[in-house]
Write an enzyme that holds these catalytic residues in place. Structure first.
Site, PDB file in Angstrom:
ATOM      1  CG  ASP A 177      -2.322   0.484   0.930  1.00  0.00           C
ATOM      2  OD1 ASP A 177      -2.450   1.377   0.067  1.00  0.00           O
ATOM      3  OD2 ASP A 177      -3.284   0.021   1.583  1.00  0.00           O
ATOM      4  CD  GLU A 216       0.306   4.696  -7.528  1.00  0.00           C
ATOM      5  OE1 GLU A 216      -0.770   4.381  -8.083  1.00  0.00           O
ATOM      6  OE2 GLU A 216       0.908   5.773  -7.739  1.00  0.00           O
ATOM      7  CD1 TRP A 217      -4.883   3.174  -2.930  1.00  0.00           C
ATOM      8  CD2 TRP A 217      -3.928   5.142  -2.403  1.00  0.00           C
ATOM      9  NE1 TRP A 217      -4.357   3.073  -1.663  1.00  0.00           N
ATOM     10  CE2 TRP A 217      -3.771   4.268  -1.307  1.00  0.00           C
ATOM     11  CE3 TRP A 217      -3.421   6.429  -2.309  1.00  0.00           C
ATOM     12  CZ2 TRP A 217      -3.112   4.648  -0.141  1.00  0.00           C
ATOM     13  CZ3 TRP A 217      -2.771   6.819  -1.151  1.00  0.00           C
ATOM     14  CH2 TRP A 217      -2.617   5.924  -0.081  1.00  0.00           C
ATOM     15  N   GLY A 218      -3.523   4.622  -8.092  1.00  0.00           N
ATOM     16  CA  GLY A 218      -3.471   5.388  -9.346  1.00  0.00           C
ATOM     17  C   GLY A 218      -2.952   6.792  -9.145  1.00  0.00           C
ATOM     18  CG  ASP A 242      -9.932   1.623  -0.711  1.00  0.00           C
ATOM     19  OD1 ASP A 242      -8.963   1.716  -1.499  1.00  0.00           O
ATOM     20  OD2 ASP A 242      -9.784   1.473   0.508  1.00  0.00           O
TER      21      ASP A 242
HETATM   22  C1  GLA Z   1      -6.130   1.296   1.249  1.00  0.00           C
HETATM   23  C2  GLA Z   1      -6.221   0.257   0.140  1.00  0.00           C
HETATM   24  C3  GLA Z   1      -7.239  -0.796   0.513  1.00  0.00           C
HETATM   25  C4  GLA Z   1      -6.868  -1.445   1.832  1.00  0.00           C
HETATM   26  C5  GLA Z   1      -6.750  -0.351   2.892  1.00  0.00           C
HETATM   27  C6  GLA Z   1      -6.197  -0.850   4.192  1.00  0.00           C
HETATM   28  O1  GLA Z   1      -7.298   2.028   1.378  1.00  0.00           O
HETATM   29  O2  GLA Z   1      -6.572   0.889  -1.041  1.00  0.00           O
HETATM   30  O3  GLA Z   1      -7.346  -1.777  -0.503  1.00  0.00           O
HETATM   31  O4  GLA Z   1      -5.668  -2.145   1.701  1.00  0.00           O
HETATM   32  O5  GLA Z   1      -5.847   0.673   2.460  1.00  0.00           O
HETATM   33  O6  GLA Z   1      -6.130   0.227   5.033  1.00  0.00           O
END
Ligand code: GLA
Length: 527
Positions: A177, A216-218, A242
């Site tokens: 993450d 890293e969420w893009g 998410d």
């Molecule tokens: C981020 C990630 C999720 C999960 C949470 C855990 O939000 O995008 O998929 O792993 O962290 O805190």
């Protein structure tokens, strides 16, 4: 996403036996040529339904459900423990220390507080085990979904040590993450390349591969640098935040009780995940863990979710509580024809070929059998509709030979190509026909230039030989401003390799070092 997420997130006939035999041999060929190329991973992840209350008991129950409910037979293999497993403690030598009660001995002879216990348990069910950390010093436990804020749950400063530890414990998969990396304003390309190298070092020592999941969420366009990052042979990268904050049914607190998944949550993750030019065999855009059957999901929304993730060859990491799946959800998750689309050896994302009216979209995925496409007709509106498919737009000559409805497992007449799509639903089809002839671009000494994707993202096949024994990563640039990297797995002897790819709209150019890899030609299918 969690309460303070804003700070965290920049926020056909029945597929023939021949086809399955072909898919099998294609993978056997790749597997013999490379260590770990394959389709995007499938499995379960603890986060969506258990957040940071995860513990050994929960993971055992979920692993048992996966092993016995038909999912394992369908190909779901990883059981991944997400945030919450580690509370940030290390011993004097910097080794990770875990809570003994949370991770007790499972078998006689085991010690409490040893993560190999749970990894061994997962393996005993014939499954693979996954673990989680953060690329920064602190992890996402600084923004916990529930419970106290915990610092130091990241691996920065300990990359070699931690990834070796995960591998020594017996884990086969690691999700990394970005909460700490983001907070420290690090470069994702740099940190994740270091981690990829630490993973490869660990593998040399233990002989065990850790599948690398970048999360890293893009935020720093990982589709530009993800393929082959740090020389890794296979990886996925998250493309967005998410889908939802976790829905932990057992918590019964007002915050969790109000969380309900909507169609927008699912559709937004799909939209954010479309980077078709970056994705090909072994390297995948990750649209996030699945929420099939969770609170708010209806049968049709489950179909939309499964259909879009399968046609995107996205990781199928189910975040639901597997002990509570309805037969309908389970049957979608294990639908063999949808999974065959997901597991197609080229592993490409679909191209939108038509939007006959707002919200009615025809998505088409090129597949590794000549003349075959998967089609997802997505109805984002709340009214049912009739859609006529124009075969020309799929790059097919004339009327196709066959059309298969995946959900119903039935053949459909192709003559007029009209299909009904219920409100907020997706119809998933596989069509077989004849490809129009491709345009051929031969390789120059060190490049292929002038590849024209005139009408938008365009399907192409690159023919090459790579006898270097390792992945060779080639830059691809386009006049559209999009650039990416193409990772070529090794080939054996005089065998040619073929990689399916999607060129971005514009004129593209691919360069290579002739000493490293032999590029033969590229076939471009201008649909
Ligand atoms: C981020 C990630 C999720 C999960 C949470 C855990 O939000 O995008 O998929 O792993 O962290 O805190």
């Amino acid at each position: 996403m969690k309460g303070n997420e804003a700070s965290k997130m920049p926020k056909r006939s029945k597929p023939s036996r021949r086809y399955f035999v072909f898919v099998r041999f294609f993978w056997l060929f790749l597997a013999s040529a490379t260590a770990c190329f394959g389709a995007a991973p499938m499995g379960w992840n603890s986060w969506n339904s258990f957040a940071n209350i995860v513990n050994s008991q929960i993971v055992q129950e979920q692993a048992e459900a996966l092993a016995s409910n038909g999912m394992k037979e369908a190909g779901y293999e990883y059981v991944v423990i997400d945030e919450g497993w580690w509370l940030g403690a290390r011993d004097a030598a910097g080794n990770i220390v875990v809570n003994h009660k949370q991770w007790p001995a499972i078998q006689p002879g085991q010690k409490d507080g040893d993560m190999s216990n749970i990894a061994a348990y997962i393996h005993s069910l014939g499954l693979k085990a996954g673990i989680y950390t953060d690329a920064g010093r602190d992890g996402c436990s600084m923004y916990p979904d529930s419970g106290p804020k915990l610092p130091n749950t990241g691996s920065e400063g300990h990359y070699d040590q931690d990834f070796l530890q995960f591998s020594n414990w017996g884990f086969d998969y690691v999700k990394v993450d970005w909460c700490g990396g983001d907070k420290e304003r690090r470069s994702g390309a740099v940190q994740y390349a270091q981690i990829a190298r630490a993973i490869q070092k660990a593998k040399k020592i233990t002989g065990r591969n850790l599948y690398f999941s970048i999360c890293e969420w893009g935020s720093q366009n990982p589709w530009f640098w993800g393929p082959g990052v740090g020389g890794i042979e296979s990886t996925i990268w998250r493309t967005g935040g998410d889908i939802i904050p976790p829905v932990v049914e057992s918590l019964h607190d007002p915050e969790h009780d109000k969380r309900v998944i909507t169609a927008d949550n699912v559709l937004q993750s799909f939209d954010a995940g479309l980077h078709p030019e970056a994705q090909h065999t072994g390297y995948y855009n990750d649209l996030d863990m699945m929420v099939m059957g969770m609170r708010g999901m209806t049968n049709s929304l489950d179909r939309v979710h499964m259909g879009l993730w399968a046609i995107s060859s996205a990781p199928l990491m189910v975040g639901s509580d597997l002990t509570r799946l309805s037969p309908a959800t389970l049957s979608l998750l294990t639908n063999r024809e949808a999974l065959a689309i997901h597991n197609d050896p080229y592993g490409l994302q679909p191209i939108k070929v038509d939007e006959p009216s707002p919200g009615i979209q025809i998505w088409v995925k090129p597949m590794a059998i000549a003349g075959r496409r998967a089609i997802g007709i997505l109805n984002r509106t709340d009214a049912s509709t009739q859609v006529k498919i124009n075969w020309e737009k799929l790059g097919l000559k004339g009327t196709p030979k066959s059309l298969r409805d995946v959900w119903n497992g039935a053949n459909v007449k192709t003559a007029n190509g009209t299909v009904s799509v219920p409100a907020l639903d997706v119809v998933l089809l596989v069509v077989d026909g004849d490809d129009k002839s491709p345009e051929e671009y031969p390789a120059n000494r060190d490049s292929i230039t002038g590849m024209k994707a005139t009408h938008g993202p365009t399907f192409a096949i690159l023919h090459y030989a790579n006898t270097s024994g390792h992945v060779v990563v080639l830059p691809v640039k386009s006049t559209s401003g999009l650039f990416t990297a193409l990772a070529l797995p090794p080939t054996v002897g005089s065998e040619a390799g073929a990689i399916g790819l999607i060129l971005p709209h514009g004129t593209a150019e691919l360069s290579f070092e002739p000493e490293q890899v032999e590029i033969r030609n590229l076939d471009l299918y201008a649909w």
